[in-house]
Scaffold this motif. Structure first.
Motif, short mmCIF file in Angstrom:
data_model
loop_
_atom_site.label_atom_id
_atom_site.label_comp_id
_atom_site.label_asym_id
_atom_site.label_seq_id
_atom_site.Cartn_x
_atom_site.Cartn_y
_atom_site.Cartn_z
N GLY A 150 3.74 54.12 118.05
CA GLY A 150 3.97 52.70 117.83
C GLY A 150 4.77 52.37 116.58
N ARG A 194 5.14 48.93 113.99
CA ARG A 194 4.67 47.58 113.68
C ARG A 194 5.82 46.80 113.06
N PHE A 250 3.05 44.73 117.54
CA PHE A 250 3.01 46.19 117.57
C PHE A 250 3.74 46.62 118.84
N LYS A 253 7.67 53.64 111.46
CA LYS A 253 6.29 53.26 111.73
C LYS A 253 6.09 51.78 111.40
#
Lengths: 114, 112
Positions: free
Chosen positions: A108, A110, A88, A9
């Motif tokens: 997504g 980051r 992102f 993540k």
């Protein structure tokens, strides 16, 4: 439970390092995509693949590489050649080659450069 | 090159008011238009997809219209709720290769 998963993540990269972002889908979709999202901007296409063992550059492919060895998986490598990688990153998939082309997105990753 | 614009960039309304979000695109040769919702730090959730041959699409409190000739789509959200607070993005599918071109989004805040 069908869907798209992305890992990790959060990811931190030092200058000069390559990092790989994972994307897996169990929707039986042929097409997969990688996008980059920066604050205040729309998503920009990095790479896409319509079928296993084939992929094409998107609008901002420089400094990135991909592979598509399995239908379910489309990993993205951010290389040291990418000068501004903090962003992102979103992976998506769809049924390939149809006018419907409804894309479904993962949660997504980051990426931050230290 | 397809350019997609969403105005305004941000919108704040009191709970219960109807929301009207605009999307415009420069090339009318599209296959479809898709509206997405994005919560902070999350991925995109598909809300509605309108085919180029359709004029509108509805799902619950959401209604999206498409006017291909003028290059415009509007997303209506009836009786807004605080849970509708999010960023809404539109994307058009290019006719040549099915790839999506995205707008920058409209960030909506619904005040309780």
């Amino acid at each position: 439970d069908g869907g798209i998963t992305q890992s990790p993540k959060y990811l931190f990269r030092k200058e000069g390092q390559n990092v790989t972002l994972s994307c897996e889908q169990n929707l039986n979709h042929d097409a997969m995509y990688w996008y980059r999202q920066d604050p205040g901007q729309g998503l920009r296409l990095i790479y896409y693949s319509q079928i296993v063992n084939d992929f094409q550059k998107g609008d901002i492919a420089e400094g990135y590489s991909v592979s598509r060895e399995k239908k379910e998986s489309f990993p993205l490598t951010v290389t040291s050649a990418q000068k501004n990688p903090t962003a992102f990153y979103l992976c998506a998939s769809s049924i390939a080659g149809t006018k419907y082309n409804e894309q479904f997105f993962g949660p997504g990753t980051r990426l931050t450069v230290l | 090159k397809q350019e997609v614009t969403q105005i305004p960039a941000a919108l704040s309304v009191p709970e219960g008011e109807n929301l009207v979000l605009n999307c415009s695109f420069t090339d009318s040769a599209i296959y479809n238009l898709q509206w997405f919702r994005q919560d902070p730090g999350k991925g995109l959730t598909s809300l509605l997809l309108i085919q180029s041959s359709q004029r509108e699409q509805t799902s619950g409190r959401l209604n999206a219209s498409l006017d291909k000739s003028s290059g415009r789509s509007t997303l209506y959200i009836a009786a807004s709720q605080p849970g509708d607070s999010a960023t809404y993005l539109c994307a058009v599918s290019r006719r040549t290769d099915y790839k999506l071109s995205f707008g920058a989004g409209t960030t909506v805040t619904v005040r309780a």
